[in-house]
Design an enzyme around this catalytic site. Structure first.
Site, PDB file in Angstrom:
ATOM      1  CG  HIS A 232       4.362  -1.616   2.072  1.00 46.78           C
ATOM      2  ND1 HIS A 232       3.058  -2.039   2.006  1.00 46.78           N
ATOM      3  CD2 HIS A 232       4.942  -2.322   3.073  1.00 46.78           C
ATOM      4  CE1 HIS A 232       2.852  -2.971   2.919  1.00 46.78           C
ATOM      5  NE2 HIS A 232       3.972  -3.162   3.587  1.00 46.78           N
TER       6      HIS A 232
ATOM      7  CD  GLN B 178       8.897  -4.315  11.795  1.00 48.39           C
ATOM      8  OE1 GLN B 178       8.391  -5.420  11.896  1.00 48.39           O
ATOM      9  NE2 GLN B 178       8.730  -3.581  10.702  1.00 48.39           N
TER      10      GLN B 178
ATOM     11  CG  HIS C 241      -0.245  -0.265   2.520  1.00 50.15           C
ATOM     12  ND1 HIS C 241       0.620   0.641   3.087  1.00 50.15           N
ATOM     13  CD2 HIS C 241      -0.247  -1.341   3.343  1.00 50.15           C
ATOM     14  CE1 HIS C 241       1.091   0.153   4.216  1.00 50.15           C
ATOM     15  NE2 HIS C 241       0.593  -1.061   4.390  1.00 50.15           N
ATOM     16  CG  ASP C 242      -0.356   5.176  -1.444  1.00 45.42           C
ATOM     17  OD1 ASP C 242       0.106   4.502  -2.398  1.00 45.42           O
ATOM     18  OD2 ASP C 242      -1.209   6.072  -1.578  1.00 45.42           O
TER      19      ASP C 242
ATOM     20  CE  LYS D 249       0.496  -0.432  10.363  1.00 43.69           C
ATOM     21  NZ  LYS D 249       0.325  -1.525  11.238  1.00 43.69           N
TER      22      LYS D 249
HETATM   23  O1  PAF Z   1       7.151  -4.792   8.674  1.00 46.59           O
HETATM   24  C1  PAF Z   1       7.150  -5.806   7.957  1.00 46.59           C
HETATM   25  O2  PAF Z   1       6.491  -5.864   6.917  1.00 46.59           O
HETATM   26  C2  PAF Z   1       7.937  -7.029   8.397  1.00 46.59           C
HETATM   27  O3  PAF Z   1       7.939  -7.153   9.781  1.00 46.59           O
HETATM   28  C3  PAF Z   1       9.372  -7.039   7.843  1.00 46.59           C
HETATM   29  C4  PAF Z   1      10.177  -5.880   8.375  1.00 46.59           C
HETATM   30  C5  PAF Z   1       9.349  -7.000   6.330  1.00 46.59           C
HETATM   31  C6  PAF Z   1      10.081  -8.331   8.290  1.00 46.59           C
HETATM   32  O4  PAF Z   1       9.428  -9.462   7.828  1.00 46.59           O
END
Ligand code: PAF
Length: 281
Positions: free
Chosen positions: A34, A155, A31-32, A151
């Site tokens: 990414h 992570q 989506h936008d 978001k």
């Molecule tokens: O954020 C994500 O889409 C996933 O956690 C990643 C960083 C691609 C790792 O699989």
């Protein structure tokens, strides 16, 4: 657009690239949010050659999570990436990523302090899997820069810490959360929402904004956070957490301090869909 379906194809591609190489790791169904990560890398490094990866990493999903149902649209993803100027996409197999078998590996990347709380409390294997796959992708792709969306703030902090402590020669670029026009944070998992759930979903972000206003105006944390959770639960959410944290350490905070970077974090289930979001205080 080069589609690199093996480690060998990737290695060959990588040998022929100059500096810098910018990397956008994804699990597909783009989506936008990414695509904005590609732009975020270009803002920092305008001449970067961009590569993305599409790999639904099994080790970051718990036993009862949505690994088998995770949405995909490979052709659509490739078209979107190409349009955004990404020149290659790495699409590894499970064997490329877990050569000894995903359940047989003996090396782990552990960061209890940052990852055992918030999402880590209800998804105990999640961040171990994320850190591991990102470390592997960095070793394979050898990017100079890599971008991750805010978001998934927890992570990002886990990856930034891993990069710093394990001395990965990669500059991490943060991409701001991209939202739908009604405020809902973009996520591949929004595709799971039913039509009626989709109508209700923006209430999460609206409640977070109202909470921030109340906290900044001096309402006690305990009172404001509890009232917001009650409101969301009454509207049909099942709140997992709704908490304020110091942005760097993710340690709990109990009062608003404009001199320290603080954030409000939320996770809630709406039907079968787990939504997460966070905003700066
Ligand atoms: O954020 C994500 O889409 C996933 O956690 C990643 C960083 C691609 C790792 O699989």
């Amino acid at each position: 657009m080069e589609i690199l379906r093996s480690k060998e194809a990737l290695r060959h591609w990588r040998k022929n690239q100059g500096y810098p190489v910018g990397f956008v790791p994804t699990m597909g169904y783009l989506h936008d949010g990414h695509l904005a990560l590609a732009d975020a890398i270009r803002t920092v490094a305008p001449s970067a050659v961009l590569i993305a990866s599409i790999y639904v990493n099994p080790t970051q999903f718990g036993a009862n999570e949505d690994l088998d149902a995770y949405p995909s649209d490979f052709e659509g993803d490739v078209a979107k990436l190409a349009q955004r100027g990404v020149t290659a996409v790495f699409v590894p197999s499970d064997t490329d990523m877990y050569p000894t078998g995903k359940d047989k590996e003996t090396v782990a990347i552990v960061n209890e302090t940052l990852t055992s709380q918030l999402c880590g409390a209800s998804r105990p294997v999640h961040f171990g899997g994320v850190q591991k796959v990102v470390a592997k992708l960095f070793n394979l792709v050898q990017p100079d820069l890599a971008a991750f969306g805010e978001k998934d703030f927890q992570q990002i902090r886990a990856i930034e810490t891993m990069v710093e402590e394990l001395c990965f020669p990669v500059q991490i670029v943060r991409g701001a959360t991209v939202r739908e026009s009604d405020g809902l944070a973009m996520s591949s998992r929004n595709a799971y929402l039913t039509e009626s759930e989709r109508q209700v979903a923006p209430l999460l972000q609206q409640t977070m904004q109202a909470t921030r206003t109340a906290l900044q105006a001096g309402t006690s944390f305990e009172q404001a956070l509890q009232a917001s959770q009650d409101q969301l639960n009454d509207a049909g959410f099942k709140v997992d957490y709704f908490e304020c944290r110091e942005a760097r350490t993710l340690q709990p905070i109990t009062e608003y301090n404009p001199n320290i970077e603080q954030r409000l974090f939320a996770a809630a289930k709406l039907g079968a869909t787990r939504l997460i979001d966070n905003i700066a205080l």
